[in-house]
Write an enzyme that holds these catalytic residues in place. Structure first.
Site, PDB file in Angstrom:
ATOM      1  N   ALA A 510       0.834  -1.204   0.000  1.00 57.26           N
ATOM      2  CA  ALA A 510       0.000   0.000   0.000  1.00 57.26           C
ATOM      3  C   ALA A 510       0.865   1.249   0.000  1.00 57.26           C
ATOM      4  O   ALA A 510       0.721   2.135  -0.856  1.00 57.26           O
ATOM      5  CB  ALA A 510      -0.928  -0.011   1.214  1.00 57.26           C
ATOM      6  N   ILE A 614      -3.296   6.246   7.540  1.00 58.44           N
ATOM      7  CA  ILE A 614      -4.191   5.212   7.016  1.00 58.44           C
ATOM      8  C   ILE A 614      -4.807   5.764   5.733  1.00 58.44           C
ATOM      9  O   ILE A 614      -5.553   6.737   5.757  1.00 58.44           O
ATOM     10  CB  ILE A 614      -5.266   4.840   8.050  1.00 58.44           C
ATOM     11  CG1 ILE A 614      -4.598   4.273   9.321  1.00 58.44           C
ATOM     12  CG2 ILE A 614      -6.254   3.844   7.457  1.00 58.44           C
ATOM     13  CD1 ILE A 614      -3.733   3.043   9.103  1.00 58.44           C
ATOM     14  N   LEU A 615      -4.483   5.163   4.618  1.00 63.26           N
ATOM     15  CA  LEU A 615      -4.850   5.724   3.309  1.00 63.26           C
ATOM     16  C   LEU A 615      -6.346   5.629   3.065  1.00 63.26           C
ATOM     17  O   LEU A 615      -6.935   6.483   2.398  1.00 63.26           O
ATOM     18  CB  LEU A 615      -4.089   4.994   2.204  1.00 63.26           C
ATOM     19  CG  LEU A 615      -2.560   5.077   2.324  1.00 63.26           C
ATOM     20  CD1 LEU A 615      -1.885   4.220   1.267  1.00 63.26           C
ATOM     21  CD2 LEU A 615      -2.091   6.533   2.222  1.00 63.26           C
ATOM     22  N   ASN A 616      -6.955   4.573   3.591  1.00 56.79           N
ATOM     23  CA  ASN A 616      -8.405   4.398   3.464  1.00 56.79           C
ATOM     24  C   ASN A 616      -8.865   3.585   4.675  1.00 56.79           C
ATOM     25  O   ASN A 616      -8.613   2.383   4.752  1.00 56.79           O
ATOM     26  CB  ASN A 616      -8.729   3.666   2.157  1.00 56.79           C
ATOM     27  CG  ASN A 616     -10.232   3.468   1.958  1.00 56.79           C
ATOM     28  OD1 ASN A 616     -10.988   3.311   2.916  1.00 56.79           O
ATOM     29  ND2 ASN A 616     -10.672   3.483   0.707  1.00 56.79           N
ATOM     30  N   GLN A 623      -8.704  -5.093   6.080  1.00 58.80           N
ATOM     31  CA  GLN A 623      -7.450  -5.836   6.185  1.00 58.80           C
ATOM     32  C   GLN A 623      -7.217  -6.326   7.600  1.00 58.80           C
ATOM     33  O   GLN A 623      -6.823  -7.470   7.824  1.00 58.80           O
ATOM     34  CB  GLN A 623      -6.281  -4.930   5.764  1.00 58.80           C
ATOM     35  CG  GLN A 623      -6.126  -4.816   4.284  1.00 58.80           C
ATOM     36  CD  GLN A 623      -5.672  -6.132   3.710  1.00 58.80           C
ATOM     37  OE1 GLN A 623      -4.555  -6.569   3.935  1.00 58.80           O
ATOM     38  NE2 GLN A 623      -6.539  -6.800   3.006  1.00 58.80           N
ATOM     39  N   GLY A 687       2.608  -0.105   6.347  1.00 60.78           N
ATOM     40  CA  GLY A 687       1.773  -1.277   6.134  1.00 60.78           C
ATOM     41  C   GLY A 687       0.891  -1.552   7.336  1.00 60.78           C
ATOM     42  O   GLY A 687       1.215  -1.158   8.451  1.00 60.78           O
ATOM     43  N   VAL A 688      -0.231  -2.223   7.105  1.00 59.78           N
ATOM     44  CA  VAL A 688      -1.089  -2.572   8.232  1.00 59.78           C
ATOM     45  C   VAL A 688      -1.710  -3.966   8.064  1.00 59.78           C
ATOM     46  O   VAL A 688      -2.181  -4.566   9.012  1.00 59.78           O
ATOM     47  CB  VAL A 688      -2.179  -1.481   8.429  1.00 59.78           C
ATOM     48  CG1 VAL A 688      -3.247  -1.581   7.354  1.00 59.78           C
ATOM     49  CG2 VAL A 688      -2.779  -1.546   9.809  1.00 59.78           C
ATOM     50  N   GLU A 690      -0.529  -6.875   7.658  1.00 55.51           N
ATOM     51  CA  GLU A 690       0.055  -7.985   8.403  1.00 55.51           C
ATOM     52  C   GLU A 690       0.086  -7.703   9.900  1.00 55.51           C
ATOM     53  O   GLU A 690      -0.013  -8.622  10.713  1.00 55.51           O
ATOM     54  CB  GLU A 690       1.457  -8.292   7.865  1.00 55.51           C
ATOM     55  CG  GLU A 690       1.396  -8.714   6.406  1.00 55.51           C
ATOM     56  CD  GLU A 690       2.700  -9.211   5.839  1.00 55.51           C
ATOM     57  OE1 GLU A 690       2.665 -10.003   4.890  1.00 55.51           O
ATOM     58  OE2 GLU A 690       3.776  -8.812   6.318  1.00 55.51           O
TER      59      GLU A 690
END
Lengths: 730, 316
Positions: A510, A614-616, A623, A687-688, A690
């Site tokens: 992302a 957080i992009l979205n 996720q 990243g989120v 994982e």
């Protein structure tokens, strides 16, 4: 564009589109069945034939004979490809075992043939007529038995201070061993490919997370120049790391197509998947922690053993222990045994997922020994610098805030610290928690942008969307950067003819792929400004317009009849050397354990995540709740059951390999801390996908301990492992 | 999947006659198990006789005061039937504990009884299995046996019967009504319907070649409180590790059948005299001959604990 200094204010900070909980732009296609997955590319090729893969029936040994006569004579059969007639093949860089085995067999269900026929049913029928004779060889299949043969993995050892001395002197000590099982990605969509040769060029519609790696490895395997191979993978029905690499479906489809002189479809049969493809390897982990009575850790060691085929790699289960908690004296070490099992490799949060399953039980055990609250014990041992190199700070580290906020929101103060004391009817109830940690990896990523005469933007990059929401966040990025509504952006992904992206893996996708789009957008903005004669530094892109001072133009006007096309790549400098970039979180879980039967069921879950911008929030939440669900599976049921005599995973279908069903998943809540990390990328994201898995298993294990008083150190925590230790029924 | 021929049967007797006439013929109803096995070529019938059109889909009262459940009554419909829910709660609960809603919509009463084992070695055609290929050996014995039988198994086979419904029917003393190829009918007590594996694990029931199940008859309601306790690793859509079907009367007497422990629903009527004394003596008698493996020994403990919970609930 080179990213080698921390990000300053940039157009993404407007957060008009980025950061908004926008519905997936590909959602309608998916819910109406119009998003073609690899096996469904019915418009792409005419008249495909069907391939059925035959897997080796032994774990190790040699094929002494294959009788193909009956199969060749079966109705509809067009070709049968084996190692004997496939021609010379190379091997990709990312797969350990050959993707077409024979005459040597390296693991159970290694592909040894593909039968191609007019219909799927004919291919399957013919495949069942193939007779194979084997000379089986003995092999090593059991990690526990092979543990003493395991070799130290080069450069995996890490030592700070004097661990042994400090541990021996510690007032409170823990020395415990934990095991995690082999796990399967078990994604919904199997590995699938359609291959079609166009002269000496090969086009493969496939389901793959890393287009560039896999195009390269397919070319290598087939001994073709890379530019002769095109991979197309626009939609992917789950991967979890199982589709990071070229696998046998693509190779078998390509070879089958070459032999049959027809486009060929291959989907790995579900019963083949668990042994034919990669899996997360089992681990044995020894953890030692020494602490002072006040809870401060003075010594921490984490050693892990795993196994893989010759030439394979370890499960890097100790990595988080180098970074998660303070402590002056430290030791980590990986050891790798040779096992003749199917190939081990990455599965969602490789390393940290199984590593935290062990470490975070150990932390719970230590807290108990110390008589400390487990949340407080972790807070006391926070560090804002890399414990191995105190001059190297974390770029952002809000672990303590995650822990505190999570405890407050979850009602942690309602937990009875004495285990086995809370009962509601037939249920023993308990709460558990764990820290979440996953490193933030950044990968260079490129994109091409086209601004057309209507003022619309098209993004092309070989980035993939494995269900994560890549389409949407890339569209949001381009819309934000160019000042257009999101419906003026078209995103095209997953094609090796597009610029090479970061791909989807290691939760880097992302942040890295949108950063690549950011770079291309900056270039496009400059091109637009230049064309209009504006100064790009003060040009404002908003509402489809470009303004500079009192001048203005629409993007459509700027593009002109020919449009503007740019391409750029975002590459990273040494910021990740100067700063430790990681993502943090806290998981809280309440479980209920049937006092009679020991059945453990999760009642509610909370994750608090600190993972940059957080992009979205909507796709990010999806996720994280998906990852939490996977954590429930890891804690309570997921295990590839190994037949140690025959060397294969026995429960090789979705009836035998249990993953959570809806009834297992209760209320889930996710909180994202408001964070932006300028060290990470111009997106200030991390990243989120994982992180949401990391620690969940241990939180559940700790909750089961709190509910029952029983400590299980051997995953999955199934009732047979503690039934006889449950409290006496009242 | 091997090519096969197909016909729709016109009557139960004709279906049975056709099945006897055609070598390798099989009946197909819901197909929820048979079709999966055909794809794997574990089942390879040369001919399928579709019995779905036979009027065997009703639940009717019997003169004795029980219910006759047609062979084609779908699991969903049987579980939801008001009379079943009222008078045979154990059966309704067992049905709803099995499979998924979609499968229960298709699966039939007779087909459920005839489900084949879910032993993973039976499903893997690259492994020896005496049930799938008589005489080839049993890879499961000495292998991954956590979910396999603890009692009644043989040197040839350690498989379990997967049905939940059949366990409840065993507790209810149901009877299986059939029609033979010669047109004669018979009634087989459920206790005698399923076989233990012995040396011939491929023969799972006492049905003769071509014999067609037409109904399952439930005796008049026995009263008492009905329980079906299914223990599994996940909350739904999983086969039982152990299940307990029980009908318990006010005085503590009752009936108990177990699922997940043997090649057939496991009931020892003589042991039920122990029920008023509690789960431990009762289960010791029910599983007196258990020979579990190291991996599935927990099932013996689990069965006792599950029964204990059922009896406690019955008392409460």
């Amino acid at each position: 564009m080179k990213f080698d200094t921390p990000a300053t204010t940039n157009p993404i900070d407007r957060m008009k589109v980025v950061g908004q909980p926008i519905d997936r732009i590909d959602g309608r296609l998916k819910t109406t069945g119009q998003a073609p997955y690899a096996y469904e590319q019915n418009d792409a090729v005419r008249d495909p034939a069907y391939g059925y893969v035959i897997g080796a029936a032994i774990a190790k040994g040699r094929i002494t004979g294959m009788d193909l006569r009956a199969a060749r004579a079966a109705p509809g059969v067009l070709a049968i490809v084996t190692a004997e007639n496939a021609g010379p093949l190379g091997k990709g860089d990312m797969n350990t075992a050959r993707l077409l085995g024979g005459p040597e067999v390296d693991h159970y269900h290694q592909a040894i043939a593909v039968v191609v026929a007019e219909t799927f049913e004919q291919a399957r029928d013919a495949a069942q007529r193939v007779r194979v004779d084997y000379a089986p060889a003995g092999g090593a299949f059991d990690l526990a038995a092979a543990r003493d043969t395991a070799k130290e993995v080069d450069q995996s050892a890490s030592s700070v201070g004097d661990f042994e001395g400090a541990f021996a002197a510690a007032a409170v000590q823990l020395d415990a061993t934990y095991t995690t099982p082999d796990q399967s990605h078990a994604m919904m969509e199997p590995h699938a490919s359609i291959a079609a040769w166009q002269g000496d060029r090969l086009v493969v519609w496939t389901s793959n997370q890393m287009i560039n790696w896999s195009a390269g490895d397919l070319a290598k395997t087939l001994k073709l120049p890379k530019e002769k191979v095109r991979l197309i993978s626009p939609f992917i029905g789950g991967g979890f790391g199982g589709k990071l690499f070229l696998r046998s479906d693509a190779v078998m489809a390509a070879l089958g197509s070459r032999a049959a002189k027809r486009p060929v479809k291959v989907a790995l049969q579900r019963p083949l998947m668990m042994n034919n493809t990669t899996h997360r390897p089992a681990t044995i982990q020894r953890i030692r922690i020494g602490a002072a009575p006040d809870g401060r850790i003075g010594a921490i060691a984490h050693e892990s053993w795993s196994g893989d085929l010759p030439g394979g790699g370890p499960e890097t289960a100790v990595d988080q222990t180098r970074l998660l908690y303070a402590g002056a004296n430290r030791l980590t070490q990986l050891r790798l045994a040779v096992l003749d099992l199917p190939e081990g490799n990455a599965m969602r949060a490789p390393g940290e997922a199984p590593g935290l399953m062990a470490l975070e039980i150990a932390m719970d055990e230590m807290a108990e020994k110390l008589g400390m609250d487990p949340v407080q014990f972790r807070i006391v041992n926070d560090t804002q610098v890399d414990p191995n190199d105190p001059d190297r700070p974390f770029s952002q580290r809000q672990l303590v805030k995650c822990l505190q906020l999570g405890a407050e929101r979850f009602g942690w103060d309602q937990r009875n610290p004495r285990p086995g004391q809370s009962r509601q009817g037939r249920w023993l109830t308990g709460m558990g928690m764990a820290s979440a940690f996953r490193n933030n990896l950044v990968m260079k990523s490129a994109a091409r942008l086209r601004l057309d005469s209507r003022g619309e933007v098209t993004v092309e990059t070989d980035m993939t969307d494995i269900g994560t929401g890549s389409y949407t966040i890339i569209a949001q990025t381009a819309a934000e950067m160019m000042g257009v509504p999101i419906d003026k952006v078209t995103v095209r992904l997953g094609d090796s003819s597009f610029p090479v992206s970061a791909g989807s893996g290691g939760q880097w996708g992302a942040n890295s792929s949108t950063a690549g789009v950011y770079a291309a957008c900056m270039k496009l903005r400059e091109a637009v400004a230049r064309k209009l004669g504006f100064n790009s530094a003060d040009a404002v892109f908003a509402e489809g317009q470009v303004r500079s001072g009192n001048r203005g133009a629409t993007l459509a006007e700027a593009a002109g009849p020919d449009g503007i096309v740019v391409e750029d790549i975002l590459e990273y400098g040494d910021l990740s050397k100067r700063f430790q970039q990681s993502t943090f979180g806290a998981h809280f879980v309440e479980v209920a354990v049937d006092a009679a039967t020991g059945e453990a069921r999760v009642r509610r879950m909370l994750a608090v995540c600190a993972a940059g911008r957080i992009l979205n929030p909507k796709t990010a939440r999806s996720q994280v709740i998906g990852a939490m669900t996977m954590g429930v599976g890891a804690a309570l049921m997921e295990e590839l059951a190994l037949d140690k005599r025959r060397g294969f995973f026995v429960n090789h279908d979705l009836a035998g390999y249990e993953v959570p069903v809806h009834a297992d998943i209760p209320h889930q809540e996710v909180i994202f801390l408001d964070e932006a990390d300028p060290i990470s990328s111009p997106m200030k994201a991390k990243g989120v996908g994982e992180l949401g898995l990391c620690g969940v298993g241990a939180a559940i294990a700790n909750a089961i301990h709190n509910a029952t008083g029983v400590r299980v150190r051997d995953y999955p925590i199934t009732l047979d492992k503690y039934l006889d230790r449950l409290p006496e029924a009242v | 999947m091997k090519p096969f021929t197909y016909e729709r049967a016109a009557s139960p007797a004709e279906a049975a006659a056709a099945a006897a006439r055609m070598p390798g013929a099989k009946f197909i109803a819901g197909g929820t198990n048979l079709l999966d096995l055909m794809k794997l070529q574990i089942e390879a019938p040369a001919h399928l006789i579709d019995v779905n059109g036979l009027a065997l889909d009703r639940i009717e009262p019997t003169p004795e005061g029980g219910l006759r459940v047609g062979a084609l009554v779908r699991n969903t419909d049987l579980a939801a039937d008001e009379r079943i829910r009222r008078d045979y709660g154990v059966l309704s609960r067992a049905l709803l504990a099995g499979a998924s809603g979609q499968l229960r919509n298709k699966a039939t009463t007779a087909g459920n009884l005839l489900q084949r084992t879910r032993c993973p070695y039976f499903y893997d055609t690259d492994q020896p299995c005496n049930k799938r290929q008589p005489g080839s050996g049993c890879a499961a014995i000495g292998g991954f046996s956590r979910q396999l039988a603890v009692i009644g198994h043989s040197e040839a086979c350690i498989a379990t019967h997967p049905s939940d419904m059949a366990v409840a029917m065993r507790a209810l003393d149901a009877a299986v009504e059939t029609v033979k190829p010669d047109g004669t009918a018979r009634s087989i007590p459920i206790a005698e319907f399923h076989r233990l594996p012995g040396d011939t694990p491929q023969i799972e029931t006492v049905l003769e070649q071509g014999e067609l199940i037409t109904a399952v008859v439930l005796p008049p309601p026995s009263g008492g409180r009905h329980f079906y306790r299914k223990v599994r690793d996940r909350a739904s859509y999983a086969f039982a590790l152990v299940s307990v079907a029980a009908v318990v009367q006010r005085d503590g007497t009752g009936r108990v059948a177990l699922g997940g422990v043997a090649h057939k629903p496991w009931r020892v009527e003589a042991a039920e005299a122990e029920l008023p004394r509690g789960a431990s003596p009762a289960m010791q008698a029910i599983l007196a001959d258990a020979r579990p493996t190291r991996e599935n020994a927990f099932k013996v403990t689990l069965a006792e604990r599950a029964l204990s919970a059922v009896l406690a609930e019955a008392r409460g």
